[in-house]
Motif scaffolding. Sequence first.
Motif, mmCIF file in Angstrom:
data_model
loop_
_atom_site.group_PDB
_atom_site.id
_atom_site.type_symbol
_atom_site.label_atom_id
_atom_site.label_comp_id
_atom_site.label_asym_id
_atom_site.label_seq_id
_atom_site.Cartn_x
_atom_site.Cartn_y
_atom_site.Cartn_z
ATOM 1 N N LEU A 193 0.850 -1.195 0.000
ATOM 2 C CA LEU A 193 0.000 0.000 0.000
ATOM 3 C C LEU A 193 0.888 1.248 0.000
ATOM 4 O O LEU A 193 2.008 1.214 0.480
ATOM 5 C CB LEU A 193 -0.869 0.028 1.261
ATOM 6 C CG LEU A 193 -1.816 -1.142 1.483
ATOM 7 C CD1 LEU A 193 -2.631 -0.915 2.763
ATOM 8 C CD2 LEU A 193 -2.746 -1.334 0.285
ATOM 9 N N ASN A 194 0.315 2.333 -0.538
ATOM 10 C CA ASN A 194 1.009 3.625 -0.411
ATOM 11 C C ASN A 194 0.174 4.549 0.481
ATOM 12 O O ASN A 194 -0.908 4.173 0.942
ATOM 13 C CB ASN A 194 1.274 4.244 -1.797
ATOM 14 C CG ASN A 194 -0.017 4.417 -2.580
ATOM 15 O OD1 ASN A 194 -1.076 4.637 -2.002
ATOM 16 N ND2 ASN A 194 0.063 4.310 -3.897
ATOM 17 N N ASP A 195 0.676 5.767 0.686
ATOM 18 C CA ASP A 195 -0.017 6.699 1.592
ATOM 19 C C ASP A 195 -1.451 6.953 1.141
ATOM 20 O O ASP A 195 -2.381 6.956 1.951
ATOM 21 C CB ASP A 195 0.722 8.052 1.642
ATOM 22 C CG ASP A 195 2.013 7.960 2.441
ATOM 23 O OD1 ASP A 195 2.336 6.865 2.941
ATOM 24 O OD2 ASP A 195 2.698 8.994 2.547
ATOM 25 N N GLU A 196 -1.600 7.178 -0.155
ATOM 26 C CA GLU A 196 -2.927 7.489 -0.707
ATOM 27 C C GLU A 196 -3.951 6.398 -0.370
ATOM 28 O O GLU A 196 -5.133 6.674 -0.141
ATOM 29 C CB GLU A 196 -2.767 7.589 -2.222
ATOM 30 C CG GLU A 196 -3.720 8.506 -2.908
ATOM 31 C CD GLU A 196 -3.452 8.468 -4.408
ATOM 32 O OE1 GLU A 196 -4.421 8.262 -5.139
ATOM 33 O OE2 GLU A 196 -2.269 8.587 -4.820
ATOM 34 N N MET A 197 -3.469 5.152 -0.353
ATOM 35 C CA MET A 197 -4.373 4.037 -0.043
ATOM 36 C C MET A 197 -4.609 3.905 1.454
ATOM 37 O O MET A 197 -5.629 3.341 1.879
ATOM 38 C CB MET A 197 -3.769 2.732 -0.564
ATOM 39 C CG MET A 197 -3.697 2.686 -2.055
ATOM 40 S SD MET A 197 -2.500 1.438 -2.552
ATOM 41 C CE MET A 197 -3.138 1.071 -4.154
ATOM 42 N N ARG A 198 -3.652 4.388 2.229
ATOM 43 C CA ARG A 198 -3.802 4.200 3.680
ATOM 44 C C ARG A 198 -4.661 5.284 4.330
ATOM 45 O O ARG A 198 -5.280 5.020 5.358
ATOM 46 C CB ARG A 198 -2.424 4.139 4.354
ATOM 47 C CG ARG A 198 -1.678 2.841 4.080
ATOM 48 C CD ARG A 198 -0.395 2.772 4.867
ATOM 49 N NE ARG A 198 0.339 1.534 4.673
ATOM 50 C CZ ARG A 198 1.582 1.490 4.195
ATOM 51 N NH1 ARG A 198 2.205 2.607 3.849
ATOM 52 N NH2 ARG A 198 2.195 0.317 4.064
ATOM 53 N N TRP A 199 -4.714 6.513 3.779
ATOM 54 C CA TRP A 199 -5.488 7.566 4.459
ATOM 55 C C TRP A 199 -6.965 7.211 4.635
ATOM 56 O O TRP A 199 -7.502 7.354 5.753
ATOM 57 C CB TRP A 199 -5.336 8.920 3.757
ATOM 58 C CG TRP A 199 -3.959 9.516 3.852
ATOM 59 C CD1 TRP A 199 -3.190 9.961 2.816
ATOM 60 C CD2 TRP A 199 -3.169 9.745 5.048
ATOM 61 N NE1 TRP A 199 -1.975 10.442 3.287
ATOM 62 C CE2 TRP A 199 -1.940 10.323 4.649
ATOM 63 C CE3 TRP A 199 -3.389 9.502 6.410
ATOM 64 C CZ2 TRP A 199 -0.941 10.665 5.565
ATOM 65 C CZ3 TRP A 199 -2.388 9.837 7.319
ATOM 66 C CH2 TRP A 199 -1.194 10.414 6.895
ATOM 67 N N PRO A 200 -7.678 6.770 3.588
ATOM 68 C CA PRO A 200 -9.114 6.462 3.800
ATOM 69 C C PRO A 200 -9.316 5.329 4.805
ATOM 70 O O PRO A 200 -10.295 5.311 5.559
ATOM 71 C CB PRO A 200 -9.612 6.032 2.411
ATOM 72 C CG PRO A 200 -8.526 6.346 1.449
ATOM 73 C CD PRO A 200 -7.262 6.572 2.210
ATOM 74 N N TRP A 201 -8.376 4.413 4.809
ATOM 75 C CA TRP A 201 -8.435 3.293 5.763
ATOM 76 C C TRP A 201 -8.297 3.805 7.195
ATOM 77 O O TRP A 201 -9.088 3.454 8.079
ATOM 78 C CB TRP A 201 -7.328 2.292 5.403
ATOM 79 C CG TRP A 201 -6.953 1.308 6.457
ATOM 80 C CD1 TRP A 201 -7.759 0.371 7.035
ATOM 81 C CD2 TRP A 201 -5.667 1.161 7.060
ATOM 82 N NE1 TRP A 201 -7.047 -0.359 7.959
ATOM 83 C CE2 TRP A 201 -5.765 0.104 7.987
ATOM 84 C CE3 TRP A 201 -4.435 1.782 6.888
ATOM 85 C CZ2 TRP A 201 -4.680 -0.320 8.755
ATOM 86 C CZ3 TRP A 201 -3.355 1.360 7.649
ATOM 87 C CH2 TRP A 201 -3.485 0.329 8.565
ATOM 88 N N LEU A 202 -7.313 4.663 7.435
ATOM 89 C CA LEU A 202 -7.102 5.193 8.786
ATOM 90 C C LEU A 202 -8.302 6.043 9.217
ATOM 91 O O LEU A 202 -8.718 6.010 10.380
ATOM 92 C CB LEU A 202 -5.800 6.012 8.840
ATOM 93 C CG LEU A 202 -4.521 5.183 8.677
ATOM 94 C CD1 LEU A 202 -3.301 6.094 8.535
ATOM 95 C CD2 LEU A 202 -4.328 4.216 9.851
ATOM 96 N N ASP A 203 -8.858 6.771 8.260
ATOM 97 C CA ASP A 203 -10.020 7.596 8.551
ATOM 98 C C ASP A 203 -11.210 6.710 8.972
ATOM 99 O O ASP A 203 -11.876 6.983 9.980
ATOM 100 C CB ASP A 203 -10.359 8.412 7.287
ATOM 101 C CG ASP A 203 -11.373 9.480 7.585
ATOM 102 O OD1 ASP A 203 -11.195 10.191 8.592
ATOM 103 O OD2 ASP A 203 -12.353 9.591 6.833
ATOM 104 N N ALA A 204 -11.433 5.646 8.220
ATOM 105 C CA ALA A 204 -12.538 4.724 8.549
ATOM 106 C C ALA A 204 -12.295 4.091 9.918
ATOM 107 O O ALA A 204 -13.219 3.959 10.743
ATOM 108 C CB ALA A 204 -12.653 3.643 7.475
ATOM 109 N N LEU A 205 -11.058 3.728 10.180
ATOM 110 C CA LEU A 205 -10.728 3.107 11.471
ATOM 111 C C LEU A 205 -11.044 4.058 12.630
ATOM 112 O O LEU A 205 -11.630 3.645 13.638
ATOM 113 C CB LEU A 205 -9.242 2.716 11.494
ATOM 114 C CG LEU A 205 -8.736 2.179 12.833
ATOM 115 C CD1 LEU A 205 -9.409 0.851 13.174
ATOM 116 C CD2 LEU A 205 -7.209 2.015 12.812
ATOM 117 N N CYS A 206 -10.675 5.327 12.482
ATOM 118 C CA CYS A 206 -10.940 6.307 13.559
ATOM 119 C C CYS A 206 -12.439 6.411 13.816
ATOM 120 O O CYS A 206 -12.872 6.457 14.974
ATOM 121 C CB CYS A 206 -10.381 7.684 13.189
ATOM 122 S SG CYS A 206 -8.598 7.734 13.279
#
Length: 207
Positions: A54-67
Amino acid sequence: MNSVAKFVIVMGVSGSGKTETARRLATATHSAWLDADDHHPAENVEHMRRGLPLNDEMRWPWLDALCKVAIATRNEIAATAGNNARPGQPTPPIFIACSALKRRYRDFLRTHLGPQLVFVFLEGPRDLILDRMNNRAGHFMPSALLDSQLGDLEPLGPDEDPLTVSIIAPLDDIVWQVLDDLTAREAQQNRTENSVPPGQKSTSKGG
Ligand SMILES: Nc1ncnc2c1ncn2[C@@H]1O[C@H](COP(=O)(O)OP(=O)(O)OP(=O)(O)O)[C@@H](O)[C@H]1O
Ligand SMILES: O=C(O)[C@H](O)[C@@H](O)[C@H](O)[C@H](O)CO
């Protein structure tokens, strides 16, 4: 037990033991836990399954959903605790298994989950992690991605109030090390609060 932390994030590369550790911490404290892997967009999982990091672009929405899920879980628990009101009984933290490999991801998590957040870094040698990945069944993450995970990893810095645990130890020992540390943080917080003159007490501790 500990009420300094609302959330405890067990972090580290794939295969370092985040899921097992977070799950056992929750069992030991009768608390809730979340696996960040459950909140990846389907494309992310497919990407990793194909052996692509994964790159940063793919990880941001994931981290947002997790929060969002973590906060909703916390609110749900607080509402239930309110209904069963047990005065003086602090709510234990929610344990979250999440790689949180880079400092900027951890800063994002701090911004969204608040300051009552402790990171536990599971640290260990590459060969041991590789061996554990190769010996677990039914996981989408190929062990071929371990080196990219290690490449992305930025261990906890000294200014991150680090709690680093060696994964060479058995899981039960890791769990007790973490719980001991959280209890020590709680005691330290209580000492600090008790040393503040009445009327000037911090309001940062919450349930
Ligand atoms: N301290 C330990 N001692 C022995 N086995 C362990 C230890 N920690 C984890 N394991 C085992 O190693 C494997 C990897 O652990 P786990 O799946 O919890 O890692 P993870 O960090 O959550 O990985 P991923 O991010 O890929 O989901 C599992 O089979 C787990 O039971
Ligand atoms: O940040 C990441 O690259 C991902 O979260 C990975 O760490 C995987 O989700 C996990 O390790 C596989 O289970």
